[in-house]
Write a protein that holds these residues in place. Structure first.
Motif, PDB file in Angstrom:
ATOM      1  N   ARG A   9       0.899  -1.204   0.036  1.00  0.00           N
ATOM      2  CA  ARG A   9       0.239  -0.065   0.000  1.00  0.00           C
ATOM      3  C   ARG A   9       0.857   1.346  -0.009  1.00  0.00           C
ATOM      4  NH1 ARG A   9      -4.337   0.420   4.359  1.00  0.00           N
ATOM      5  NH2 ARG A   9      -2.708   0.547   5.850  1.00  0.00           N
ATOM      6  N   GLY A  17      11.168  -4.444   7.824  1.00  0.00           N
ATOM      7  CA  GLY A  17      10.208  -5.348   7.805  1.00  0.00           C
ATOM      8  C   GLY A  17       9.730  -5.836   6.446  1.00  0.00           C
ATOM      9  N   HIS A  18       9.726  -4.676   5.596  1.00  0.00           N
ATOM     10  CA  HIS A  18       9.430  -5.295   3.993  1.00  0.00           C
ATOM     11  C   HIS A  18      10.755  -5.849   3.568  1.00  0.00           C
ATOM     12  CE1 HIS A  18       6.457  -1.666   4.319  1.00  0.00           C
ATOM     13  NE2 HIS A  18       5.804  -2.756   3.958  1.00  0.00           N
ATOM     14  N   PRO A 145       5.639 -13.806  -2.816  1.00  0.00           N
ATOM     15  CA  PRO A 145       6.221 -13.450  -1.510  1.00  0.00           C
ATOM     16  C   PRO A 145       5.918 -12.410  -0.830  1.00  0.00           C
ATOM     17  CG  PRO A 145       7.557 -12.629  -3.589  1.00  0.00           C
ATOM     18  CD  PRO A 145       6.183 -12.906  -3.831  1.00  0.00           C
ATOM     19  N   VAL A 146       5.490 -12.789   0.486  1.00  0.00           N
ATOM     20  CA  VAL A 146       4.693 -11.906   1.434  1.00  0.00           C
ATOM     21  C   VAL A 146       5.184 -12.212   2.992  1.00  0.00           C
ATOM     22  CG1 VAL A 146       2.680 -11.728   0.182  1.00  0.00           C
ATOM     23  CG2 VAL A 146       2.885 -13.618   1.514  1.00  0.00           C
ATOM     24  N   GLY A 147       4.817 -11.348   3.794  1.00  0.00           N
ATOM     25  CA  GLY A 147       4.824 -11.569   5.391  1.00  0.00           C
ATOM     26  C   GLY A 147       3.833 -12.374   5.806  1.00  0.00           C
ATOM     27  N   GLN A 150      -0.012 -12.090   5.491  1.00  0.00           N
ATOM     28  CA  GLN A 150      -0.667 -12.219   4.284  1.00  0.00           C
ATOM     29  C   GLN A 150      -1.202 -13.634   4.205  1.00  0.00           C
ATOM     30  OE1 GLN A 150      -1.391  -9.597   2.213  1.00  0.00           O
ATOM     31  NE2 GLN A 150      -0.504  -8.361   4.060  1.00  0.00           N
ATOM     32  N   THR A 182      12.342 -14.357   7.964  1.00  0.00           N
ATOM     33  CA  THR A 182      11.715 -13.397   8.806  1.00  0.00           C
ATOM     34  C   THR A 182      10.313 -12.744   8.353  1.00  0.00           C
ATOM     35  OG1 THR A 182      13.935 -12.702   8.770  1.00  0.00           O
ATOM     36  CG2 THR A 182      12.579 -11.369   9.849  1.00  0.00           C
ATOM     37  N   PRO A 183       9.393 -13.694   8.573  1.00  0.00           N
ATOM     38  CA  PRO A 183       7.850 -13.427   7.903  1.00  0.00           C
ATOM     39  C   PRO A 183       7.467 -12.330   8.788  1.00  0.00           C
ATOM     40  CG  PRO A 183       7.825 -15.490   9.238  1.00  0.00           C
ATOM     41  CD  PRO A 183       9.601 -15.112   9.110  1.00  0.00           C
ATOM     42  N   LEU A 185       8.816  -9.122  10.920  1.00  0.00           N
ATOM     43  CA  LEU A 185       9.837  -8.488  11.772  1.00  0.00           C
ATOM     44  C   LEU A 185       9.006  -7.467  12.864  1.00  0.00           C
ATOM     45  CD1 LEU A 185      12.920  -8.053  12.170  1.00  0.00           C
ATOM     46  CD2 LEU A 185      12.430  -6.084  10.590  1.00  0.00           C
ATOM     47  N   LYS A 192       4.100  -5.887  15.066  1.00  0.00           N
ATOM     48  CA  LYS A 192       4.663  -5.983  13.789  1.00  0.00           C
ATOM     49  C   LYS A 192       4.842  -4.824  13.287  1.00  0.00           C
ATOM     50  CE  LYS A 192       2.595  -6.535   9.062  1.00  0.00           C
ATOM     51  NZ  LYS A 192       2.652  -5.094   8.730  1.00  0.00           N
ATOM     52  N   MET A 193       6.330  -4.615  12.769  1.00  0.00           N
ATOM     53  CA  MET A 193       6.658  -3.428  11.996  1.00  0.00           C
ATOM     54  C   MET A 193       5.879  -3.110  10.997  1.00  0.00           C
ATOM     55  SD  MET A 193      10.547  -2.229  10.528  1.00  0.00           S
ATOM     56  CE  MET A 193      11.436  -2.380  12.282  1.00  0.00           C
ATOM     57  N   LYS A 195       4.320   0.420   8.330  1.00  0.00           N
ATOM     58  CA  LYS A 195       4.467   1.776   7.964  1.00  0.00           C
ATOM     59  C   LYS A 195       3.661   2.692   8.676  1.00  0.00           C
ATOM     60  CE  LYS A 195       4.145   0.639   3.257  1.00  0.00           C
ATOM     61  NZ  LYS A 195       2.694  -0.081   3.123  1.00  0.00           N
TER      62      LYS A 195
HETATM   63  P1  ATP Z   1       0.625  -0.358   6.531  1.00  0.00           P
HETATM   64  O1  ATP Z   1       0.935  -0.199   7.995  1.00  0.00           O
HETATM   65  O2  ATP Z   1       0.279   0.726   5.681  1.00  0.00           O
HETATM   66  O3  ATP Z   1      -0.442  -1.597   6.623  1.00  0.00           O
HETATM   67  P2  ATP Z   1       2.549  -2.438   6.277  1.00  0.00           P
HETATM   68  O4  ATP Z   1       4.056  -1.856   6.862  1.00  0.00           O
HETATM   69  O5  ATP Z   1       1.748  -3.295   6.829  1.00  0.00           O
HETATM   70  O6  ATP Z   1       1.850  -1.043   5.941  1.00  0.00           O
HETATM   71  P3  ATP Z   1       1.946  -3.548   3.751  1.00  0.00           P
HETATM   72  O7  ATP Z   1       2.006  -2.491   2.498  1.00  0.00           O
HETATM   73  O8  ATP Z   1       0.543  -3.543   4.405  1.00  0.00           O
HETATM   74  O9  ATP Z   1       3.019  -2.767   4.844  1.00  0.00           O
HETATM   75  O10 ATP Z   1       2.573  -4.717   3.431  1.00  0.00           O
HETATM   76  C1  ATP Z   1       3.380  -5.169   2.182  1.00  0.00           C
HETATM   77  C2  ATP Z   1       4.245  -6.557   2.336  1.00  0.00           C
HETATM   78  O11 ATP Z   1       5.198  -6.246   3.332  1.00  0.00           O
HETATM   79  C3  ATP Z   1       3.213  -7.553   2.486  1.00  0.00           C
HETATM   80  O12 ATP Z   1       3.837  -8.730   1.986  1.00  0.00           O
HETATM   81  C4  ATP Z   1       3.574  -7.825   4.170  1.00  0.00           C
HETATM   82  O13 ATP Z   1       3.389  -9.100   4.893  1.00  0.00           O
HETATM   83  C5  ATP Z   1       4.860  -7.536   4.400  1.00  0.00           C
HETATM   84  N1  ATP Z   1       5.389  -6.744   5.586  1.00  0.00           N
HETATM   85  C6  ATP Z   1       5.009  -5.898   6.013  1.00  0.00           C
HETATM   86  N2  ATP Z   1       5.462  -5.388   7.482  1.00  0.00           N
HETATM   87  C7  ATP Z   1       6.205  -6.693   7.592  1.00  0.00           C
HETATM   88  C8  ATP Z   1       6.869  -7.090   8.660  1.00  0.00           C
HETATM   89  N3  ATP Z   1       7.286  -6.346   9.933  1.00  0.00           N
HETATM   90  N4  ATP Z   1       7.617  -8.290   8.881  1.00  0.00           N
HETATM   91  C9  ATP Z   1       7.411  -8.978   7.395  1.00  0.00           C
HETATM   92  N5  ATP Z   1       6.824  -8.490   6.316  1.00  0.00           N
HETATM   93  C10 ATP Z   1       6.375  -7.401   6.684  1.00  0.00           C
END
Ligand code: ATP
Ligand code: MG
Length: 341
Positions: A9, A17-18, A145-147, A150, A182-183, A185, A192-193, A195
């Motif tokens: 997003r 984390g990303h 590929p996702v955390g 998802q 590190t699915p 972080l 969860k970290m 944005k």
């Molecule tokens: P928001 O807080 O606006 O939802 P976000 O940091 O959660 O932002 P997203 O855009 O929702 O980020 O997630 C994008 C991708 O990054 C997803 O695949 C998500 O699983 C992964 N992701 C986000 N944060 C983490 C994290 N802390 N650890 C591992 N993967 C993460």
């Protein structure tokens, strides 16, 4: 070779984390020759807030973050939701394949609702995993590929693909999640970290911003460093972070801090994170906003054409084609008057 579809997003800069949850996997898979499609989900910003702020800066910033992380500007298809109308039409078809009870059970949506500052839950928040299924299935994604957050959404995507095949025809590929080591972080506060939760260390953060973020992290007053996630969770999180960015083990980091206490630990983590993001900060300066605009325009054209082709197959499978004359016996008198010569 497989097709990878995933994305973010446009709610802020990409963070560690990303990187460890998904970006590093994308870079690795792209280097192996897989095709990479990234959706910047501008329509999903308004799931947990009233307005999406500063979209142009946020969207182009994400494109630059992707390039900074090492994705190939010539081979990555980056697009926004708003430029690919077929995705949204597909989401309408998919909504009919999912029950309201299923939507209400999704644990990630429940967690996001709990953290949202909205007084009520809007319909898009409730249904966004279905929308996300349309992102991936419209582009025939095979690997995602996702955390870990998802995984329920991936399960729903697969359910939708299967139900569509059972009810109409097997139009979609069956997407598979790809989880990193590190699915999930944790952020500087232990959850969860993210944005949107002010607990993140951005890949574009300056040395001062990194220092300020780490200074805020909770630790304790025991000077001797030990790695004990149960008794010393705040210290353990910082040790894990340092270990992650330096490719070592938390206990080794603890040993190297010795009896320098929280201040010594924070100084070490700050320096380690800064050294880790530095090459990305530098690579980012090699690209301009105009590069990002061009990459996005190209990606939008490509994704819109591919999703439109998928939607065409969906229309056919659902019997929504009206360009052939039906047999006269099957149409009403009024329609017959108009349709039959
Ligand atoms: P928001 O807080 O606006 O939802 P976000 O940091 O959660 O932002 P997203 O855009 O929702 O980020 O997630 C994008 C991708 O990054 C997803 O695949 C998500 O699983 C992964 N992701 C986000 N944060 C983490 C994290 N802390 N650890 C591992 N993967 C993460
Ligand atoms: Mg999120």
């Amino acid at each position: 070779m497989s097709r990878i579809v995933t994305g973010e997003r446009p709610t802020g800069p990409l963070h560690l984390g990303h990187y460890f949850g998904s970006l590093a996997e994308r870079v690795r898979l792209q280097k192996q020759g897989h095709e990479l499609y990234l959706v910047i989900a501008d329509y999903q910003v308004i799931t947990d807030r009233d307005r999406a702020e500063d979209l142009p800066e946020q969207v182009l910033g994400l494109v630059l973050d992707y390039l900074a992380a090492g994705l190939d500007p010539d081979r990555t298809v980056v697009f926004t939701h708003s430029a690919v109308p077929a995705i949204h039409e597909l989401a309408v078809a998919f909504l009919s394949l999912v029950s309201v009870a299923e939507l209400g059970r999704n644990p990630t949506v429940k967690d996001e609702i709990a953290h949202s500052r909205q007084p009520s839950v809007n319909g898009l928040m409730f249904a966004y995993p279905v929308h996300q299924a349309a992102d991936v299935l419209s582009l025939r994604g095979e690997l995602v590929p996702v955390g870990a957050d998802q995984l329920p959404h991936l399960e729903l995507m697969r359910t939708i693909a299967r139900r569509f095949a059972e009810r109409y025809a097997p139009v979609f590929a069956m997407p598979q999640p790809v989880l990193s080591e590190t699915p999930r972080l944790p952020g500087l506060d232990g959850i969860k970290m993210s944005k949107s939760r002010r607990n993140a260390l951005a890949l574009t953060a300056t040395a001062d911003e990194i220092a300020a973020g780490i200074r805020r992290a909770r630790t304790d007053s025991i000077r001797e460093m030990t790695y004990d996630p149960v008794a010393r969770p705040g210290v353990a999180r910082l040790l894990q972070l340092a270990a992650l960015v330096t490719g070592t083990e938390p206990a080794e980091v603890a040993a190297s801090v010795g009896d320098a206490g929280a201040a010594g630990l924070k100084a070490l983590v700050t320096e380690a994170v800064d050294a880790f993001v530095d090459p990305m900060r530098r690579r980012r300066t090699q690209f301009t906003a105009a590069d990002a605009v061009e990459i996005l325009a190209r990606g939008n054209r490509r994704a819109a054409a591919e999703a439109a082709a998928t939607l065409d197959a969906v229309h056919r499978a659902m019997g929504m084609r009206y360009d052939g004359l039906p047999p006269a016996s099957k149409i009403t008198h009024r329609a017959a008057g108009r349709l039959v010569p």
